[in-house]
Design a protein around this motif. Structure first.
Motif, PDB file in Angstrom:
ATOM      1  N   ILE A  46     107.744  30.236   4.071  1.00 28.49           N
ATOM      2  CA  ILE A  46     108.745  30.845   3.315  1.00 28.49           C
ATOM      3  C   ILE A  46     109.145  32.268   3.649  1.00 28.49           C
ATOM      4  N   ASP A  47     110.628  31.896   4.119  1.00 30.17           N
ATOM      5  CA  ASP A  47     111.395  33.335   4.460  1.00 30.17           C
ATOM      6  C   ASP A  47     111.992  33.882   3.497  1.00 30.17           C
ATOM      7  N   SER A  48     111.514  35.194   2.980  1.00 28.40           N
ATOM      8  CA  SER A  48     111.989  35.760   1.675  1.00 28.40           C
ATOM      9  C   SER A  48     113.272  36.467   1.835  1.00 28.40           C
ATOM     10  N   HIS A  49     114.047  36.462   3.116  1.00 25.20           N
ATOM     11  CA  HIS A  49     115.181  37.170   3.440  1.00 25.20           C
ATOM     12  C   HIS A  49     115.911  36.760   4.610  1.00 25.20           C
ATOM     13  N   ILE A  57     102.921  41.978   0.313  1.00 25.35           N
ATOM     14  CA  ILE A  57     103.810  41.492   1.290  1.00 25.35           C
ATOM     15  C   ILE A  57     104.287  40.348   1.390  1.00 25.35           C
ATOM     16  N   ALA A  58     105.527  40.237   1.275  1.00 24.87           N
ATOM     17  CA  ALA A  58     106.126  38.885   1.503  1.00 24.87           C
ATOM     18  C   ALA A  58     107.026  38.745   2.842  1.00 24.87           C
ATOM     19  N   PHE A  59     106.522  37.568   3.552  1.00 21.00           N
ATOM     20  CA  PHE A  59     107.233  37.515   4.964  1.00 21.00           C
ATOM     21  C   PHE A  59     108.679  37.388   4.616  1.00 21.00           C
ATOM     22  N   GLY A  60     109.514  37.905   5.527  1.00 21.03           N
ATOM     23  CA  GLY A  60     110.972  37.901   5.626  1.00 21.03           C
ATOM     24  C   GLY A  60     111.569  38.572   6.688  1.00 21.03           C
ATOM     25  N   THR A  61     112.646  38.073   7.591  1.00 20.10           N
ATOM     26  CA  THR A  61     113.203  38.378   8.653  1.00 20.10           C
ATOM     27  C   THR A  61     114.610  38.850   8.636  1.00 20.10           C
ATOM     28  N   ASP A  62     115.395  38.944   7.648  1.00 19.29           N
ATOM     29  CA  ASP A  62     116.857  39.166   7.745  1.00 19.29           C
ATOM     30  C   ASP A  62     117.374  38.353   8.791  1.00 19.29           C
ATOM     31  N   SER A  63     117.075  37.112   8.929  1.00 13.41           N
ATOM     32  CA  SER A  63     117.643  36.210  10.023  1.00 13.41           C
ATOM     33  C   SER A  63     119.401  36.164   9.660  1.00 13.41           C
ATOM     34  N   ILE A  93     100.293  34.384   7.840  1.00 14.54           N
ATOM     35  CA  ILE A  93     100.653  33.086   7.274  1.00 14.54           C
ATOM     36  C   ILE A  93     100.246  33.139   5.870  1.00 14.54           C
ATOM     37  N   LYS A  94      99.378  34.182   5.372  1.00 15.83           N
ATOM     38  CA  LYS A  94      99.454  34.234   3.778  1.00 15.83           C
ATOM     39  C   LYS A  94     100.804  34.781   3.287  1.00 15.83           C
ATOM     40  N   SER A  95     101.316  35.739   4.161  1.00 13.99           N
ATOM     41  CA  SER A  95     102.609  36.264   3.735  1.00 13.99           C
ATOM     42  C   SER A  95     103.680  35.295   3.682  1.00 13.99           C
ATOM     43  N   GLU A 131     104.582  25.189  -7.127  1.00 13.54           N
ATOM     44  CA  GLU A 131     105.617  24.117  -6.418  1.00 13.54           C
ATOM     45  C   GLU A 131     104.985  24.306  -4.903  1.00 13.54           C
ATOM     46  N   ILE A 132     104.996  25.411  -4.460  1.00 12.19           N
ATOM     47  CA  ILE A 132     104.707  25.552  -2.929  1.00 12.19           C
ATOM     48  C   ILE A 132     103.817  26.630  -2.576  1.00 12.19           C
ATOM     49  N   GLY A 133     103.618  26.764  -1.362  1.00 14.67           N
ATOM     50  CA  GLY A 133     102.825  27.846  -0.723  1.00 14.67           C
ATOM     51  C   GLY A 133     101.381  27.393  -0.264  1.00 14.67           C
ATOM     52  N   THR A 134     100.968  26.142  -0.865  1.00 13.13           N
ATOM     53  CA  THR A 134      99.702  25.335  -0.753  1.00 13.13           C
ATOM     54  C   THR A 134      99.947  24.106  -0.741  1.00 13.13           C
ATOM     55  N   LEU A 135      98.850  23.451   0.148  1.00 10.52           N
ATOM     56  CA  LEU A 135      99.011  21.629   0.210  1.00 10.52           C
ATOM     57  C   LEU A 135      97.893  21.467  -0.956  1.00 10.52           C
ATOM     58  N   ALA A 136      98.315  20.845  -1.972  1.00 10.66           N
ATOM     59  CA  ALA A 136      97.480  20.341  -3.109  1.00 10.66           C
ATOM     60  C   ALA A 136      98.313  19.097  -4.006  1.00 10.66           C
ATOM     61  N   ALA A 137      97.502  18.474  -4.305  1.00 10.22           N
ATOM     62  CA  ALA A 137      98.010  17.350  -5.288  1.00 10.22           C
ATOM     63  C   ALA A 137      99.032  17.945  -6.298  1.00 10.22           C
ATOM     64  N   GLY A 138     100.113  17.244  -6.225  1.00  9.58           N
ATOM     65  CA  GLY A 138     101.273  17.513  -7.210  1.00  9.58           C
ATOM     66  C   GLY A 138     102.187  18.640  -6.639  1.00  9.58           C
ATOM     67  N   LYS A 139     102.041  19.166  -5.588  1.00 12.59           N
ATOM     68  CA  LYS A 139     102.847  20.186  -4.873  1.00 12.59           C
ATOM     69  C   LYS A 139     103.794  19.534  -4.027  1.00 12.59           C
ATOM     70  N   SER A 140     104.908  20.209  -3.890  1.00 17.96           N
ATOM     71  CA  SER A 140     105.877  19.600  -2.795  1.00 17.96           C
ATOM     72  C   SER A 140     105.456  19.559  -1.441  1.00 17.96           C
ATOM     73  N   ALA A 141     105.790  18.353  -0.893  1.00 21.71           N
ATOM     74  CA  ALA A 141     105.222  17.968   0.376  1.00 21.71           C
ATOM     75  C   ALA A 141     106.129  18.654   1.556  1.00 21.71           C
TER      76      ALA A 141
END
Length: 428
Positions: free
Chosen positions: A81-84, A336-342, A368-370, A384-394
């Motif tokens: 996830i890129d937050s910026h 902290i949330a990962f973001g690049t300003d790409s 990686i957590k960020s 919905e996202i951020g981890t891999l578990a049953a019911g979450k987005s692939a």
């Protein structure tokens, strides 16, 4: 008579719903799996079962047949996830001209190209914090329905001060008047109006700018530009309308004013101080550090003859300071949330941010957590996202090597699946 019968049957076939089809199932064989970066536990020899864009289950061993993706020699993680980002443009020698010559449609088509580069780099969700509203909202909806290959997009509406960062600078007044956004504001009441208009235009989140900006073509500095009352009005109005607020802020005064107002994140935070760290923790706000933007503009300031003088001067000052700002925030316990300003940097090179974060003192696992569990919580999408578990987005990515020991391995994607669709095949 026979023709009439056949015509009738054809019409019935058209108006009746097609028989329900069983969704295709994909079996992803993961040699090493970091399903939940929060735990840091790496498991081996797992199968991720994907159906209808969701993870159905994760099984022990390599099971399933038919549609199998072989990642037995790769390290598998949740999509990043890129937050910026700013998906509809990219800095270049023609950027200033492009801003006043490219139509909204052209910007949207540029966004199609940049969105594909971004998702193929492993970023399956992004927060776009500043694009033409019509262009980015159309791109958001097109990627959501699968018409366009790209990440899940959270699209911001920009609310900024007249004459501040977010306004138009460096052109004839007639051009400025023509291209100014209707969500610029002056005064608390006017800023509340601007937030409401941005939400009406389709914004998922509100982006504001409490301070000057490096890329604004004006020598107005990097200190606070919006008043405390304006910032409070923006945050209160946005929160009442169910929208989070991201605040661009460099100078200490503007960082702290935004945090006191209750923003959900500070973007950049170059001159944050001890009081900033206290406020981040007290308010539960996130820092989105955008180190790649700082590194990019610092390099460009020495080589890019197209960079305007006011921008060049700010870039030389700010770029080298951003790593230290993250170091101090991390040591102080700021979220902290990962973001690049790409767009400042090139789209598709987002993963270069990881190594810069390690330079600032984060471990590879923390970076990686960020970009997964922390960013998902920041976005309000942790179910919905951020981890891999049953019911979450692939949303699934994989790389060769071990990113927990060499974080730069994340710069070369070996496989990417976004919402159950393979956008970069293994070995491609």
């Amino acid at each position: 008579m026979k023709k009439a019968i056949f015509a009738g049957l054809a019409l019935v076939a058209l108006i009746q719903p097609a028989a329900a089809q069983e969704p295709a199932t994909t079996y992803i064989h993961a040699g090493r799996l970091l399903a939940d970066p929060a735990s840091g536990r790496v498991e081996t020899n797992k199968t991720i079962v994907v159906t209808a864009g969701k993870i159905a289950e994760i099984r022990d061993g390599f099971v399933g047949e038919g549609n199998v993706v072989d990642l037995r020699d790769q390290f598998v993680m949740p999509g990043f996830i890129d937050s910026h980002v700013h998906l509809t443009f990219e800095s270049s020698p023609t950027s200033r001209l492009d801003a006043v010559t490219k139509s909204t449609v052209e910007q949207a088509f540029d966004g199609v190209v940049f969105a594909k580069r971004t998702v193929r780099a492993g970023f399956t969700t992004v927060v776009d914090l500043g694009s033409d509203p019509q262009a980015i909202n159309a791109l958001r909806d097109a990627t959501a329905t699968g018409k366009v290959v790209g990440p899940r997009i959270i699209a911001a509406g920009g609310v900024a001060a007249h004459g501040g960062h977010g306004d138009v600078h460096g052109y004839r007044q007639e051009i400025i008047d023509l291209f100014r956004s209707p969500t610029l504001c002056s005064g608390a009441d006017d800023c509340a109006r601007a937030v409401r208009l941005a939400v009406q235009q389709g914004a998922d989140v509100i982006k504001t700018a409490s301070t000057g900006g490096v890329m604004s073509n004006t020598a107005a500095g990097l200190g606070q530009q919006m008043s405390d009352a304006e910032l409070v009005a923006i945050v209160d109005t946005a929160h009442r309308l169910g929208r989070k607020v991201a605040a661009h802020a460099h100078g200490t005064d503007g960082v702290n004013a935004a945090l006191r107002a209750g923003v959900d994140s500070v973007e950049h935070g170059t001159y944050l101080d001890a009081e900033s760290i206290r406020l981040f923790k007290a308010k539960g706000s996130y820092l989105v550090p955008t180190l790649l933007a700082g590194d990019t503009v610092a390099r460009q300031a020495e080589t890019a003859d197209w960079m305007p003088p006011p921008v060049r001067a700010k870039a030389r000052t700010v770029g080298p300071l951003m790593v230290d700002a993250l170091r101090r925030a991390h040591q102080g316990g700021v979220r902290i949330a990962f973001g690049t300003d790409s767009a400042v940097s090139k789209h598709g090179e987002n993963a270069r941010e990881f190594a810069l974060m390690v330079k600032a003192g984060l471990t590879p696992l923390e970076t990686i957590k960020s970009a997964t569990v922390w960013a998902a919580t920041h976005a309000g999408l942790e179910t919905e996202i951020g981890t891999l578990a049953a019911g979450k987005s692939a949303d699934i990515v994989a790389v060769k090597g071990d990113p927990l020991t060499d974080v730069r391995s994340l710069e070369t994607m070996g496989f990417v699946m976004a919402r159950g669709v393979v956008v970069r095949a293994a070995g491609e």
